[in-house]
Design an enzyme around this catalytic site. Structure first.
Site: not given
Ligand code: PSU
Ligand code: MN
Length: 305
Positions: A25, A87, A107, A139, A141-143, A160
């Site tokens: 990435e 981003k 990602v 919130d 993540s779209a990951d 993390k």
């Protein structure tokens, strides 16, 4: 083929011959590390992939083109521009491409472009997930959504604890994403080898990883696979030190009202500041470790195709 996609000649040749390729990435280059360590790391990761028998394909959006495979000059350009580059998550692709702009692939977008190019294995550092406090901020993540819909194996060092790891695992379960521990029963927490949370399955060799992914694909199951590879012992951080830094970074983020796509880059930079750069050394080493495993796994997978 997608008319916006450019596959680098070396990558295209490897894919045509069924040789192993590993996607990498670019947000980790532009937003995840400072210049010049970001460029040095990105080039070193490509070298490690090669030394372990695969062709690297660093993925980014340059001038509105979806690039699978960057030249060293393009990597230098990305690293120098750093966070000035947008981003890019899934929702950003249409406008960036239509306007001919640059985008750093997370990602999510690395999985998307890897899949468009026909690349199955992707190595990175950490993934996005369900943020702490997501029950009020939403919130997530779209990951995680991408892992639920795009058939790419993502090899990372776990997540993390800037994230809520328990909720992240729940979300992945709902989406049907297998979470594999490489040589471990426990989800690694990026800077440390342990998190207190279990993975779905432990697998111990690149051949076993390849076999599981091959079965998933052969059944035409929707979605990807998450392989979590613990940071090598000698580079892992003291859990109390890193957890205190993360708690402080999360508190600062809240106090400063940071939100949306700025959250993860803010937390990563803040943790690096608080730990005086120690976290960056660990971060670089765990990416190397993941690149090694990804290359070996891609090599095993190419024997099964
Ligand atoms: N976590 C890390 N390092 C990173 C990222 C996440 O430990 O560099 C980057 C990756 O590109 C990841 C993105 O896909 O942040 C997730 O951003 P968000 O939380 O805004 O979805
Ligand atoms: Mn987010």
């Amino acid at each position: 083929m997608n008319k916006y996609l450019d596959i680098a000649p070396e990558v295209a040749a490897a894919l045509a011959e069924g040789k192993p390729v590993v996607a990498l990435e670019s947000t980790i280059i532009s937003h995840g590390m400072p210049y010049p360590q970001n460029v040095e790391t990105a080039l070193a990761v490509e070298k490690i992939v090669r030394e372990n028998g695969a062709v690297p394909a660093t993925i980014a959006i340059i001038g509105g083109r979806l690039k699978a495979g960057l030249s060293p000059e393009e990597i230098e350009y990305f690293g120098k521009k750093g966070p000035e580059i947008a981003k890019a998550s899934r929702r950003d692709l249409p406008v960036l491409v239509a306007k001919g702009q640059d985008g750093a692939c997370t990602v999510t977008t690395t999985m998307m472009i890897a899949h468009m190019a026909g690349i199955s294995v992707f190595a990175t550092g950490g993934i996005g997930g369900v943020h702490r406090g997501a029950e009020t901020t939403m919130d997530i993540s779209a990951d995680l959504e991408e892992l639920g819909q795009t058939p790419v194996m993502v090899i990372c060092a776990g997540a993390k604890s800037i994230l809520d790891l328990g909720l992240t695992l729940e979300y992945l379960e709902t989406k049907g994403v297998p979470v594999i521990g490489y040589g471990t029963d426990e989800l690694p927490a990026f800077y440390t080898r342990k998190s207190g949370f279990g993975v779905d399955y432990r697998l111990d060799t690149p051949a076993e990883l390849a076999a599981a992914f091959h079965a998933q694909r052969a059944m035409d199951l929707k979605g990807g696979m998450l392989v979590t590879n613990p940071i090598p012992e000698e580079y892992s951080m003291d859990a109390d030190v890193i957890n205190a830094a993360i708690d402080q970074a999360v508190a600062d983020c809240k106090a400063q009202g940071i939100h949306g796509k700025a959250t993860t880059p803010f937390l990563l930079a803040r943790i690096k500041g608080i730990t005086g750069g120690d976290s960056l050394d660990s971060n670089i080493q765990l990416v190397f470790n993941n690149a090694r495993l990804a290359a070996k796994t891609a090599a095993e997978l190419s024997k099964l195709a």
